[in-house]
Motif scaffolding. Sequence first.
Motif, PDB file in Angstrom:
ATOM      1  N   CYS A  94      11.162  -2.314   6.393  1.00 60.16           N
ATOM      2  CA  CYS A  94      10.741  -1.829   7.728  1.00 60.16           C
ATOM      3  C   CYS A  94       9.436  -1.315   7.671  1.00 60.16           C
ATOM      4  O   CYS A  94       8.765  -1.749   8.439  1.00 60.16           O
ATOM      5  CB  CYS A  94      11.765  -0.562   8.093  1.00 60.16           C
ATOM      6  N   TRP A 109       7.939   2.795  10.801  1.00 57.05           N
ATOM      7  CA  TRP A 109       9.161   2.135  11.101  1.00 57.05           C
ATOM      8  C   TRP A 109      10.157   2.795  10.135  1.00 57.05           C
ATOM      9  O   TRP A 109       9.961   2.750   8.819  1.00 57.05           O
ATOM     10  CB  TRP A 109       9.333   0.769  11.163  1.00 57.05           C
ATOM     11  N   CYS A 124      14.831  -1.609  12.806  1.00 59.61           N
ATOM     12  CA  CYS A 124      14.071  -0.434  12.419  1.00 59.61           C
ATOM     13  C   CYS A 124      14.006   0.494  13.848  1.00 59.61           C
ATOM     14  O   CYS A 124      13.738  -0.209  14.819  1.00 59.61           O
ATOM     15  CB  CYS A 124      13.036  -0.992  11.841  1.00 59.61           C
ATOM     16  N   ALA A 126      11.345   3.224  15.417  1.00 59.23           N
ATOM     17  CA  ALA A 126      10.036   3.731  15.461  1.00 59.23           C
ATOM     18  C   ALA A 126       9.990   5.357  15.293  1.00 59.23           C
ATOM     19  O   ALA A 126      11.119   5.972  16.054  1.00 59.23           O
ATOM     20  CB  ALA A 126       9.173   3.727  16.621  1.00 59.23           C
TER      21      ALA A 126
END
Length: 221
Positions: A94, A109, A124, A126
């Motif tokens: 990620c 991520w 993933c 944020a």
Amino acid sequence: MECCRRRATPGTPLLFLAFLLLSSRTARSEEDRDGLWDAWGPWSECSRTCGGGASYSLRRCLSSKSCEGRNIRYRTCSNVDCPPEAGDFRAQQCSAHNDVKHHGQFYEWLPVSNDPDNPCSLKCQAKGTALVVELAPKVLDGTRCYTESLDMCISGLCQIVGCDHQLGSTIKEDNCGVCNGDGSTCRLVRGQYKSQLSATKRKTPRHGRSLDLLTCYAPLA
């Protein structure tokens, strides 16, 4: 004594010969089927250096038409624990997208694990947002399907892995942590221990400590 002699059933030798002929044809067809393949090639490098990865081997079909069976096979490799500083393998994949803009913006991520529908896709989130994105349709080979399992993703599919680190194996650890054990090397212990949480965080009877039930398995003396 003539009455005690067994008479051969008419057609018995013919049935036996037919059986031998059919067996011979079956064995020959299996040999012909295997003979359509070239020998298996060497094993590839492991997809990981630690933590359990996957390696593959290929073979080539020698027939002008098609061959039965698979042209690729897999095995596990690098089945040693990674150092603590190595971090989570899915998290590494990620974070590799941190320097790639998503809809014109950079994000940090974090991994989304234990997806029941597609555990082998790279989803993933944020950091600091509710944004969840599938950054890749497949995680790298050797990525764990689930955090509390040895099962690993290979070519985008979750493959069963036993505690013996063999693909397709269903062997599990017993309650004592012994692979394929029978639970005879430890005993169940129940008792009480004092919690270290402060009285402001928990309602405790006295001195800011509480007695909680402890259940665990301890090795036999």
